[in-house]
Design an enzyme around this catalytic site. Sequence first.
Site, PDB file in Angstrom:
ATOM      1  N   SER A 182       0.830  -1.193   0.000  1.00 28.16           N
ATOM      2  CA  SER A 182       0.000   0.000   0.000  1.00 28.16           C
ATOM      3  C   SER A 182       0.878   1.262   0.000  1.00 28.16           C
ATOM      4  O   SER A 182       1.641   1.474  -0.942  1.00 28.16           O
ATOM      5  CB  SER A 182      -0.951  -0.039   1.206  1.00 28.16           C
ATOM      6  OG  SER A 182      -2.001   0.872   1.060  1.00 28.16           O
ATOM      7  N   HIS A 216      -7.794  -5.830   1.807  1.00 34.09           N
ATOM      8  CA  HIS A 216      -6.614  -4.978   1.719  1.00 34.09           C
ATOM      9  C   HIS A 216      -5.424  -5.561   2.474  1.00 34.09           C
ATOM     10  O   HIS A 216      -4.282  -5.403   2.052  1.00 34.09           O
ATOM     11  CB  HIS A 216      -6.940  -3.584   2.245  1.00 34.09           C
ATOM     12  CG  HIS A 216      -5.853  -2.587   1.989  1.00 34.09           C
ATOM     13  ND1 HIS A 216      -5.411  -2.283   0.712  1.00 34.09           N
ATOM     14  CD2 HIS A 216      -5.092  -1.836   2.835  1.00 34.09           C
ATOM     15  CE1 HIS A 216      -4.430  -1.386   0.789  1.00 34.09           C
ATOM     16  NE2 HIS A 216      -4.217  -1.096   2.056  1.00 34.09           N
TER      17      HIS A 216
END
Length: 254
Positions: A90, A226
Site C-alpha cells: 500500500s 486490503h
Amino acid sequence: MERLVTCFYQRPDAVSRLICFPWAGGGSVHFAHWGQIFDNSTEVYSIRLPGRESRSRESFAQDMDQIVTEITSVLLPKLQEKPFAFFGHSFGSLTSFATAVKLKEICGLEPVHLFVSGTSAPHSKARFSVHKKSELSEEDFLKWMTTIGGTPVEILQSKENLKMFVPVLKADLGVAEKFIYEKPSCSVLSCDITCFDGTEDVPHDLEAWKELTSGNFNIHMLPGGHFYLKEPANEKIIMDHITKHLETAGMDYL
C-alpha cells in the site's frame, strides 16, 4: 541505522537483502519478523518511519522527499554491498518505488526486484478519490478504517489507542495524497516488478506499474481484502515468490 531499520535476524553473510516498507500507519515489527522465515541467504531490513515505535517523539514526515532522502542517505552504504530487493504494501509500495527511483538518479543503483502490493501505480488516476482520506471527519475516518480491515480490534475499541494510532495513519495518508508522479515518457527503472493484491480489495490499477520498468512484469492476485498479506497462506506464497526471484537475481548479479 538502528533508528531507521529494524533487523531482528542479522545475517552478515547473507547473499541478498530484502528491504520492507510499511503500510500507512504501520511500524517495522510485522515485516521484521519475516527475517525468521527466510533462510540464511536473505537478510530482512524493515523500515521504521518517524512518529512511531522508538521514533514516536519525532515529527511525522511532511512529504515523500523527506522519507526518501532519509532512507537513501542512511541505507546507501548497505545497498552497495550486495543485491537487494524492495517490498512494500500500500503506502509502502509508493515509498519503495520513490526510493528506487531516487537511488537510480543519484548513483545508478537499483533493486534487483521491486515487489509492490495493494495499490495502484503512482502515476495512475485510480490513486485519487474525490475525498481525501486524511481529511475525513473522525467518524467517517473510523468507518473507513473498519471497512479496510487490518487494524487490531484492541485499537478500534479503545479511544486512547485510537488517539495514538490515528494521527500516524493520517500523516502517512497525507504524504501519499500529496505524492504526485507524472506518467514517464520512458521506463524509469530496469528491474523486474511484481504486483500482489487481494481479490476482495478495492480495484487497483496494477497494469500501470508495467509502464515504469523495462524489466519483466507480473501480477499475482491472492484471496482476501486490503490486508490479505497477513493471512499465513498468502504470506507463504509471497515469500516463496520473493525467494525464487532473489535466488535468480543473485545469480544474475554475480
